[in-house]
Motif scaffolding. Structure first.
Motif, PDB file in Angstrom:
ATOM      1  N   TRP A 117       0.824  -1.210   0.000  1.00  0.00           N
ATOM      2  CA  TRP A 117       0.000   0.000   0.000  1.00  0.00           C
ATOM      3  C   TRP A 117       0.859   1.261   0.000  1.00  0.00           C
ATOM      4  O   TRP A 117       0.515   2.256  -0.657  1.00  0.00           O
ATOM      5  CB  TRP A 117      -0.967   0.018   1.174  1.00  0.00           C
ATOM      6  CG  TRP A 117      -2.164  -0.829   0.913  1.00  0.00           C
ATOM      7  CD1 TRP A 117      -2.496  -1.990   1.511  1.00  0.00           C
ATOM      8  CD2 TRP A 117      -3.183  -0.586  -0.050  1.00  0.00           C
ATOM      9  NE1 TRP A 117      -3.650  -2.495   1.001  1.00  0.00           N
ATOM     10  CE2 TRP A 117      -4.097  -1.642   0.028  1.00  0.00           C
ATOM     11  CE3 TRP A 117      -3.415   0.420  -0.979  1.00  0.00           C
ATOM     12  CZ2 TRP A 117      -5.226  -1.718  -0.788  1.00  0.00           C
ATOM     13  CZ3 TRP A 117      -4.537   0.343  -1.797  1.00  0.00           C
ATOM     14  CH2 TRP A 117      -5.422  -0.720  -1.684  1.00  0.00           C
ATOM     15  N   GLY A 166       3.795  10.215  -6.961  1.00  0.00           N
ATOM     16  CA  GLY A 166       4.762  10.533  -8.010  1.00  0.00           C
ATOM     17  C   GLY A 166       4.088  10.871  -9.326  1.00  0.00           C
ATOM     18  O   GLY A 166       4.491  11.809 -10.017  1.00  0.00           O
ATOM     19  N   PHE A 167       3.037  10.124  -9.669  1.00  0.00           N
ATOM     20  CA  PHE A 167       2.294  10.407 -10.890  1.00  0.00           C
ATOM     21  C   PHE A 167       1.623  11.773 -10.782  1.00  0.00           C
ATOM     22  O   PHE A 167       1.643  12.569 -11.742  1.00  0.00           O
ATOM     23  CB  PHE A 167       1.247   9.325 -11.158  1.00  0.00           C
ATOM     24  CG  PHE A 167       0.439   9.555 -12.395  1.00  0.00           C
ATOM     25  CD1 PHE A 167       1.006   9.368 -13.639  1.00  0.00           C
ATOM     26  CD2 PHE A 167      -0.874   9.953 -12.303  1.00  0.00           C
ATOM     27  CE1 PHE A 167       0.266   9.586 -14.788  1.00  0.00           C
ATOM     28  CE2 PHE A 167      -1.622  10.186 -13.436  1.00  0.00           C
ATOM     29  CZ  PHE A 167      -1.058   9.997 -14.683  1.00  0.00           C
ATOM     30  N   TRP A 168       1.010  12.095  -9.649  1.00  0.00           N
ATOM     31  CA  TRP A 168       0.363  13.390  -9.459  1.00  0.00           C
ATOM     32  C   TRP A 168       1.379  14.521  -9.615  1.00  0.00           C
ATOM     33  O   TRP A 168       1.117  15.519 -10.280  1.00  0.00           O
ATOM     34  CB  TRP A 168      -0.291  13.440  -8.074  1.00  0.00           C
ATOM     35  CG  TRP A 168      -0.884  14.760  -7.744  1.00  0.00           C
ATOM     36  CD1 TRP A 168      -2.093  15.258  -8.140  1.00  0.00           C
ATOM     37  CD2 TRP A 168      -0.279  15.786  -6.973  1.00  0.00           C
ATOM     38  NE1 TRP A 168      -2.274  16.514  -7.650  1.00  0.00           N
ATOM     39  CE2 TRP A 168      -1.170  16.880  -6.920  1.00  0.00           C
ATOM     40  CE3 TRP A 168       0.936  15.897  -6.305  1.00  0.00           C
ATOM     41  CZ2 TRP A 168      -0.884  18.041  -6.247  1.00  0.00           C
ATOM     42  CZ3 TRP A 168       1.214  17.067  -5.625  1.00  0.00           C
ATOM     43  CH2 TRP A 168       0.307  18.120  -5.603  1.00  0.00           C
ATOM     44  N   TRP A 169       2.551  14.368  -9.007  1.00  0.00           N
ATOM     45  CA  TRP A 169       3.591  15.386  -9.104  1.00  0.00           C
ATOM     46  C   TRP A 169       4.031  15.559 -10.553  1.00  0.00           C
ATOM     47  O   TRP A 169       4.232  16.672 -11.031  1.00  0.00           O
ATOM     48  CB  TRP A 169       4.775  14.998  -8.229  1.00  0.00           C
ATOM     49  CG  TRP A 169       5.905  15.977  -8.331  1.00  0.00           C
ATOM     50  CD1 TRP A 169       6.049  17.158  -7.695  1.00  0.00           C
ATOM     51  CD2 TRP A 169       7.049  15.853  -9.178  1.00  0.00           C
ATOM     52  NE1 TRP A 169       7.203  17.785  -8.071  1.00  0.00           N
ATOM     53  CE2 TRP A 169       7.842  16.999  -8.990  1.00  0.00           C
ATOM     54  CE3 TRP A 169       7.475  14.881 -10.075  1.00  0.00           C
ATOM     55  CZ2 TRP A 169       9.030  17.190  -9.668  1.00  0.00           C
ATOM     56  CZ3 TRP A 169       8.661  15.086 -10.750  1.00  0.00           C
ATOM     57  CH2 TRP A 169       9.423  16.231 -10.543  1.00  0.00           C
ATOM     58  N   TRP A 170       4.192  14.458 -11.282  1.00  0.00           N
ATOM     59  CA  TRP A 170       4.637  14.496 -12.673  1.00  0.00           C
ATOM     60  C   TRP A 170       3.625  15.242 -13.545  1.00  0.00           C
ATOM     61  O   TRP A 170       3.994  16.068 -14.375  1.00  0.00           O
ATOM     62  CB  TRP A 170       4.853  13.065 -13.158  1.00  0.00           C
ATOM     63  CG  TRP A 170       5.300  12.946 -14.569  1.00  0.00           C
ATOM     64  CD1 TRP A 170       6.478  13.365 -15.101  1.00  0.00           C
ATOM     65  CD2 TRP A 170       4.575  12.348 -15.637  1.00  0.00           C
ATOM     66  NE1 TRP A 170       6.529  13.059 -16.426  1.00  0.00           N
ATOM     67  CE2 TRP A 170       5.373  12.428 -16.784  1.00  0.00           C
ATOM     68  CE3 TRP A 170       3.339  11.735 -15.722  1.00  0.00           C
ATOM     69  CZ2 TRP A 170       4.959  11.946 -18.008  1.00  0.00           C
ATOM     70  CZ3 TRP A 170       2.932  11.240 -16.944  1.00  0.00           C
ATOM     71  CH2 TRP A 170       3.734  11.349 -18.070  1.00  0.00           C
ATOM     72  N   GLY A 184       2.922   5.844  -2.933  1.00  0.00           N
ATOM     73  CA  GLY A 184       4.082   6.560  -3.459  1.00  0.00           C
ATOM     74  C   GLY A 184       4.020   6.714  -4.970  1.00  0.00           C
ATOM     75  O   GLY A 184       4.352   7.771  -5.512  1.00  0.00           O
ATOM     76  N   ALA A 185       3.590   5.660  -5.656  1.00  0.00           N
ATOM     77  CA  ALA A 185       3.465   5.743  -7.117  1.00  0.00           C
ATOM     78  C   ALA A 185       2.395   6.756  -7.517  1.00  0.00           C
ATOM     79  O   ALA A 185       2.578   7.536  -8.457  1.00  0.00           O
ATOM     80  CB  ALA A 185       3.140   4.367  -7.690  1.00  0.00           C
ATOM     81  N   ALA A 186       1.265   6.765  -6.794  1.00  0.00           N
ATOM     82  CA  ALA A 186       0.201   7.725  -7.092  1.00  0.00           C
ATOM     83  C   ALA A 186       0.683   9.152  -6.838  1.00  0.00           C
ATOM     84  O   ALA A 186       0.409  10.060  -7.627  1.00  0.00           O
ATOM     85  CB  ALA A 186      -1.035   7.424  -6.248  1.00  0.00           C
ATOM     86  N   GLY A 245       3.765   1.478  -1.370  1.00  0.00           N
ATOM     87  CA  GLY A 245       4.271   1.568  -2.739  1.00  0.00           C
ATOM     88  C   GLY A 245       3.239   2.146  -3.695  1.00  0.00           C
ATOM     89  O   GLY A 245       3.554   2.988  -4.544  1.00  0.00           O
ATOM     90  N   VAL A 246       1.993   1.708  -3.547  1.00  0.00           N
ATOM     91  CA  VAL A 246       0.918   2.242  -4.391  1.00  0.00           C
ATOM     92  C   VAL A 246       0.720   3.728  -4.120  1.00  0.00           C
ATOM     93  O   VAL A 246       0.580   4.531  -5.048  1.00  0.00           O
ATOM     94  CB  VAL A 246      -0.396   1.446  -4.155  1.00  0.00           C
ATOM     95  CG1 VAL A 246      -1.582   2.143  -4.787  1.00  0.00           C
ATOM     96  CG2 VAL A 246      -0.255   0.030  -4.678  1.00  0.00           C
TER      97      VAL A 246
END
Length: 103
Positions: A24, A33-37, A29-31, A26-27
């Motif tokens: 969770w 990171g995607f939002w920041w990108w 963190g990935a979300a 990791g999920v």
């Protein structure tokens, strides 16, 4: 006497939950990171557009009825007055922006 009893250690609730907690995290963190990108990309596009003078800037808006409004916008060195309804947009007026208004 207790030292002679056969003991079997079972995984506690934290040991069994650790992989799912890490998953969770990791999920999440990935979300993040995607939002920041996505946000960084949209900021870069806005900066590029405003540096070229191509950005659309809303100067003012006024609702006339629940389904009609007028908007004053600046774009490409000109100001536009637009009348908007739920069916169409009409250009009411346009004028060049003076150099003092651009700054």
């Amino acid at each position: 006497m207790l030292a002679n009893l056969p003991m079997r250690a079972e995984p506690g609730p934290i040991d069994g939950a650790l992989p799912s907690v890490l998953a969770w995290l990791g999920v999440a963190g990935a979300a993040g990171g995607f939002w920041w990108w996505v946000r960084a990309g949209s900021r870069a596009l806005r900066r590029k557009g405003s540096a070229d003078g191509q950005a659309i800037v809303r100067l003012s808006s006024q609702a006339l009825t629940p389904h009609a409004s007028v908007h004053a916008v600046r774009w490409n060195g000109e100001e536009y007055l637009l009348a908007c309804t739920s069916q169409e947009i009409t250009l009411v007026s346009r004028r060049p922006t003076s150099a003092t208004e651009d700054a």
